[in-house]
Design a protein around this motif. Structure first.
Motif, PDB file in Angstrom:
ATOM      1  N   PRO A 111      48.365  44.241   1.747  1.00 23.55           N
ATOM      2  CA  PRO A 111      47.781  45.308   2.562  1.00 23.55           C
ATOM      3  C   PRO A 111      46.538  44.891   3.357  1.00 23.55           C
ATOM      4  O   PRO A 111      46.076  45.657   4.201  1.00 23.55           O
ATOM      5  CB  PRO A 111      47.409  46.366   1.520  1.00 23.55           C
ATOM      6  N   GLU A 112      45.961  43.706   3.092  1.00 27.55           N
ATOM      7  CA  GLU A 112      44.719  43.321   3.762  1.00 27.55           C
ATOM      8  C   GLU A 112      44.920  43.225   5.276  1.00 27.55           C
ATOM      9  O   GLU A 112      45.918  42.694   5.749  1.00 27.55           O
ATOM     10  CB  GLU A 112      44.208  41.980   3.231  1.00 27.55           C
ATOM     11  N   SER A 113      43.938  43.715   6.025  1.00 25.89           N
ATOM     12  CA  SER A 113      44.054  43.732   7.482  1.00 25.89           C
ATOM     13  C   SER A 113      44.125  42.320   8.056  1.00 25.89           C
ATOM     14  O   SER A 113      44.850  42.067   9.032  1.00 25.89           O
ATOM     15  CB  SER A 113      42.874  44.491   8.089  1.00 25.89           C
ATOM     16  N   GLY A 114      43.360  41.392   7.470  1.00 27.46           N
ATOM     17  CA  GLY A 114      43.390  40.021   7.969  1.00 27.46           C
ATOM     18  C   GLY A 114      44.759  39.380   7.822  1.00 27.46           C
ATOM     19  O   GLY A 114      45.242  38.674   8.707  1.00 27.46           O
ATOM     20  N   TRP A 115      45.392  39.621   6.683  1.00 24.11           N
ATOM     21  CA  TRP A 115      46.733  39.104   6.433  1.00 24.11           C
ATOM     22  C   TRP A 115      47.722  39.649   7.457  1.00 24.11           C
ATOM     23  O   TRP A 115      48.492  38.901   8.067  1.00 24.11           O
ATOM     24  CB  TRP A 115      47.156  39.499   5.017  1.00 24.11           C
ATOM     25  N   ARG A 116      47.685  40.953   7.669  1.00 23.03           N
ATOM     26  CA  ARG A 116      48.646  41.563   8.587  1.00 23.03           C
ATOM     27  C   ARG A 116      48.370  41.160  10.032  1.00 23.03           C
ATOM     28  O   ARG A 116      49.313  40.945  10.811  1.00 23.03           O
ATOM     29  CB  ARG A 116      48.613  43.079   8.432  1.00 23.03           C
ATOM     30  N   GLU A 117      47.107  41.023  10.392  1.00 21.79           N
ATOM     31  CA  GLU A 117      46.790  40.626  11.765  1.00 21.79           C
ATOM     32  C   GLU A 117      47.271  39.202  12.045  1.00 21.79           C
ATOM     33  O   GLU A 117      47.741  38.903  13.145  1.00 21.79           O
ATOM     34  CB  GLU A 117      45.291  40.735  12.009  1.00 21.79           C
ATOM     35  N   THR A 118      47.156  38.334  11.060  1.00 24.36           N
ATOM     36  CA  THR A 118      47.648  36.969  11.230  1.00 24.36           C
ATOM     37  C   THR A 118      49.142  36.956  11.538  1.00 24.36           C
ATOM     38  O   THR A 118      49.602  36.291  12.474  1.00 24.36           O
ATOM     39  CB  THR A 118      47.379  36.141   9.961  1.00 24.36           C
ATOM     40  N   TRP A 119      49.906  37.725  10.765  1.00 24.89           N
ATOM     41  CA  TRP A 119      51.346  37.769  10.982  1.00 24.89           C
ATOM     42  C   TRP A 119      51.694  38.504  12.272  1.00 24.89           C
ATOM     43  O   TRP A 119      52.705  38.197  12.920  1.00 24.89           O
ATOM     44  CB  TRP A 119      52.044  38.400   9.784  1.00 24.89           C
TER      45      TRP A 119
END
Length: 379
Positions: A111-119
């Motif tokens: 759920p982390e925003s950084g993780w999702r933004e990377t993808w």
């Protein structure tokens, strides 16, 4: 059923239909990927864009496989030279296409925003890289590709990946990026609502106008700065496939020969321009369905324009022009083309009917409210 010459023409047309189908259908998937980080500003909106293509992107990608299969079966020398010579470029395209489902799937694992933004940005890459490489490939086809055959018809490719990235080819790559961005925006204008749809329409109008300018620049460059290919003398249209048995010259403006000989071919560039301009107007007036139809016609026009310009050449050779591959000397046997044509006549209507049914069943827009409610969506 048909004579050899007619079969060759039919399979050239079938290959064109498959490429146009891929450009229209998987084209909007690629376009949505390129627009994803820009038209969707929060996680809910990005889930909206992903779910607009979620049920259909896998089926759309099959058109690319069908195109490759048609080349393999109907034009073996074309398959051998292009897939070996463009190996690294094809690898980049495949990495991009593989990255698409990986990015879609993995962004939801944490759920982390950084993780999702990377993808999300990797999803953008999965659209931008194939779009650029496809255009670069067509740009190189118009200029000719450095390959030749020996007397045993063993092909040797003399170029490299960096050589493909020349200024004219990169311009054609930008044409492809603008075209597929327009197509993706048209799809989002139909399949999304609210802010995502509004931003998509703005992006689509800009991409459509940019496409008109880029097509004009590429066309002018083709007329004045690119040496086209022309067959000298008489070629046996129904003869055995032998790319060594002809004479070819190069001359600036030769890619316009077909338009002089067959004025009806002007319909292709006319469709490319008219479709893009109508799409731009439709975006401005929030007419999403008209925008998608006009954009699809423009995509068809751009792809067909390249095919009409090059006919009968399939893969021109810049180093040995007389060994270029053409419709008349690079095909499979008459028996092979006849047998495969029967399969196409039987199965292609089934594929088209099923595809139409899928799009009918999955009609309707994806809304942010439905995403928040937790309705049964893919991502």
């Amino acid at each position: 059923m048909f004579d050899y010459m007619t079969l060759r023409l039919i399979w050239w047309a079938i290959l064109g239909v498959l490429l146009v189908g891929f450009a229209i259908l998987d084209g909007f998937d690629i376009g949505v990927a390129m627009l994803h980080p820009f038209v969707a500003r929060n996680d809910t909106q990005r889930r909206v864009t992903l779910n607009t293509i979620g049920p259909v992107w896998e089926g759309n990608q099959v058109w690319f496989i069908l195109g490759g299969g048609a080349v393999f079966a109907a034009w073996p020398p074309l398959y051998a030279v292009s897939f070996s010579g463009f190996y690294l470029a094809m690898l980049l395209v495949l990495i991009g296409l593989i990255l698409r489902p990986v990015a879609i799937t993995f962004r939801d694992k944490r759920p982390e925003s950084g993780w999702r933004e990377t993808w999300d940005w990797l999803f953008f890459v999965s659209g931008f890289v194939p779009a650029l490489i496809f255009g670069v490939a067509f740009g190189n086809l118009l200029q000719g590709v450095p390959f030749h055959f020996d007397q045993a018809l063993r092909a040797t490719y003399e170029g490299g990946l960096l050589g493909l990235l020349n200024p004219f080819a990169l311009l054609c790559g930008l044409v492809s990026v603008a075209m597929l961005t327009m197509q993706g925006a048209a799809w989002l204008s139909v399949k999304s609502e609210g802010e995502v749809s509004v931003r998509a329409r703005r992006s689509g109008a800009l991409a459509a106008l940019l496409l008109v300018l880029l097509i004009s620049a590429a066309g002018l460059w083709t007329m004045l700065g690119v040496e086209g290919f022309r067959i000298d003398g008489v070629i046996e249209h129904a003869g055995p496939s032998n790319p060594l048995a002809k004479s070819v010259t190069r001359e600036a403006g030769a890619w316009l020969d077909n338009y002089r000989a067959y004025p009806w071919m002007i319909a292709a560039p006319a469709l490319a321009y008219t479709g893009a301009l109508v799409a731009a107007l439709a975006f401005a007036f929030s007419a999403g369905r008209i925008a998608f139809l006009a954009s699809s016609l423009s995509v068809s026009g751009v792809a067909t324009m390249a095919g009409f310009s090059m006919f009968p050449f399939l893969l021109p050779s810049s180093t040995h022009p007389s060994q270029s591959l053409t419709v008349w000397d690079a095909s499979s046997s008459k028996a092979t083309l006849s047998l495969m044509l029967i399969a196409v006549i039987v199965f292609l209507p089934i594929v088209l009917a099923y595809t139409s049914w899928v799009y009918y069943v999955l009609r309707g827009a994806v809304s942010e409210a439905a995403i928040r409610r937790g309705d049964d969506y893919y991502y």
